[in-house]
Scaffold this motif. Structure first.
Motif, mmCIF file in Angstrom:
data_model
loop_
_atom_site.group_PDB
_atom_site.id
_atom_site.type_symbol
_atom_site.label_atom_id
_atom_site.label_comp_id
_atom_site.label_asym_id
_atom_site.label_seq_id
_atom_site.Cartn_x
_atom_site.Cartn_y
_atom_site.Cartn_z
ATOM 1 N N ASN A 159 20.208 18.472 -38.380
ATOM 2 C CA ASN A 159 19.792 17.079 -38.175
ATOM 3 C C ASN A 159 20.629 16.340 -37.148
ATOM 4 O OD1 ASN A 159 17.441 16.463 -39.461
ATOM 5 N ND2 ASN A 159 18.415 15.780 -41.355
ATOM 6 N N ARG A 160 21.932 16.546 -37.181
ATOM 7 C CA ARG A 160 22.824 15.836 -36.265
ATOM 8 C C ARG A 160 22.523 16.207 -34.816
ATOM 9 N NH1 ARG A 160 27.093 17.137 -33.524
ATOM 10 N NH2 ARG A 160 27.372 19.140 -34.564
ATOM 11 N N ILE A 161 22.405 17.498 -34.543
ATOM 12 C CA ILE A 161 22.145 17.950 -33.174
ATOM 13 C C ILE A 161 20.750 17.526 -32.734
ATOM 14 C CG2 ILE A 161 21.873 19.971 -31.698
ATOM 15 C CD1 ILE A 161 24.101 21.312 -33.346
ATOM 16 N N LEU A 162 19.761 17.710 -33.608
ATOM 17 C CA LEU A 162 18.396 17.322 -33.258
ATOM 18 C C LEU A 162 18.309 15.823 -32.992
ATOM 19 C CD1 LEU A 162 15.472 18.057 -32.793
ATOM 20 C CD2 LEU A 162 15.108 17.915 -35.282
ATOM 21 N N THR A 163 18.985 15.030 -33.794
ATOM 22 C CA THR A 163 19.000 13.583 -33.583
ATOM 23 C C THR A 163 19.606 13.248 -32.229
ATOM 24 O OG1 THR A 163 19.061 13.115 -35.945
ATOM 25 C CG2 THR A 163 19.885 11.381 -34.489
ATOM 26 N N ASN A 164 20.652 13.961 -31.838
ATOM 27 C CA ASN A 164 21.257 13.719 -30.525
ATOM 28 C C ASN A 164 20.281 14.038 -29.397
ATOM 29 O OD1 ASN A 164 23.662 12.803 -31.601
ATOM 30 N ND2 ASN A 164 24.664 14.789 -31.475
ATOM 31 N N TYR A 165 19.522 15.118 -29.532
ATOM 32 C CA TYR A 165 18.501 15.447 -28.528
ATOM 33 C C TYR A 165 17.447 14.346 -28.464
ATOM 34 C CZ TYR A 165 19.735 20.213 -27.167
ATOM 35 O OH TYR A 165 20.337 21.315 -26.620
ATOM 36 N N ILE A 166 16.996 13.901 -29.614
ATOM 37 C CA ILE A 166 15.968 12.857 -29.656
ATOM 38 C C ILE A 166 16.494 11.578 -29.026
ATOM 39 C CG2 ILE A 166 14.637 11.383 -31.212
ATOM 40 C CD1 ILE A 166 14.418 13.911 -33.067
ATOM 41 N N LYS A 167 17.724 11.211 -29.349
ATOM 42 C CA LYS A 167 18.322 10.008 -28.758
ATOM 43 C C LYS A 167 18.396 10.138 -27.240
ATOM 44 C CE LYS A 167 21.066 8.275 -32.597
ATOM 45 N NZ LYS A 167 22.425 7.990 -33.073
ATOM 46 N N CYS A 168 18.746 11.313 -26.753
ATOM 47 C CA CYS A 168 18.776 11.543 -25.310
ATOM 48 C C CYS A 168 17.387 11.316 -24.724
ATOM 49 C CB CYS A 168 19.261 12.960 -25.005
ATOM 50 S SG CYS A 168 18.978 13.485 -23.295
ATOM 51 N N MET A 169 16.377 11.925 -25.323
ATOM 52 C CA MET A 169 15.003 11.817 -24.808
ATOM 53 C C MET A 169 14.512 10.371 -24.799
ATOM 54 S SD MET A 169 14.225 14.911 -24.053
ATOM 55 C CE MET A 169 15.873 15.557 -23.969
ATOM 56 N N LEU A 170 15.027 9.566 -25.750
ATOM 57 C CA LEU A 170 14.599 8.171 -25.875
ATOM 58 C C LEU A 170 15.535 7.196 -25.152
ATOM 59 C CD1 LEU A 170 13.559 8.239 -29.641
ATOM 60 C CD2 LEU A 170 12.035 8.112 -27.646
ATOM 61 N N ASP A 171 16.478 7.721 -24.372
ATOM 62 C CA ASP A 171 17.461 6.899 -23.660
ATOM 63 C C ASP A 171 18.315 6.061 -24.603
ATOM 64 O OD1 ASP A 171 16.537 7.761 -21.110
ATOM 65 O OD2 ASP A 171 14.892 6.316 -21.234
#
Length: 130
Positions: A41-53
């Motif tokens: 979850n932590r890593i996936l959330t970081n990817y999502i945050k990146c994609m969403l700026d």
């Protein structure tokens, strides 16, 4: 002049070879363990945050973010087979397990719903069953 004529086919081959390499996105990150990202979850959330700026991007996330608009526009025609398979897996996971984040990503990358129509069957297959 003869030297130029002899060099021309070599230059043409080099240009065509370079153009051919640009027909697919970089495969530099094709061996990233996507399952471990989706299951963390932590890593996936970081990817999502990146994609969403909304957060910083790792080099592979930055490359993905740069590629998404063109991949959506072209139906992933420049994707390698591995990238196509991986993107289908990620879409299925996000649509099923992180539907709110999936909606936010759709709103950012497909605000008019144009691409969603193209991938509707895949999204439906991944959607949680009620």
């Amino acid at each position: 002049m003869r030297h130029w004529c002899a060099l021309l086919p070599v230059l043409l081959l080099a240009v065509l070879s370079a153009a051919d390499k640009q027909k697919t996105y970089t495969n530099k990150y094709d061996n990233v363990d996507v399952e471990s990202i989706l299951n963390n979850n932590r890593i996936l959330t970081n990817y999502i945050k990146c994609m969403l700026d909304e957060g910083p991007c790792t080099p592979d996330a930055r490359e993905l973010k740069k590629t998404i608009p063109d991949a959506l526009l072209t139906g992933c025609e420049k994707c390698t087979e591995k990238q196509k398979t991986t993107s289908e897996r990620v879409i299925a996971h996000l649509a099923k397990e992180r539907s709110k984040d999936w909606e936010r990503l759709l709103n950012k990358y497909d605000p008019k719903g144009e691409y969603k129509k193209r991938y509707e069957a895949q999204i439906q297959a991944a959607a949680p069953k009620s």
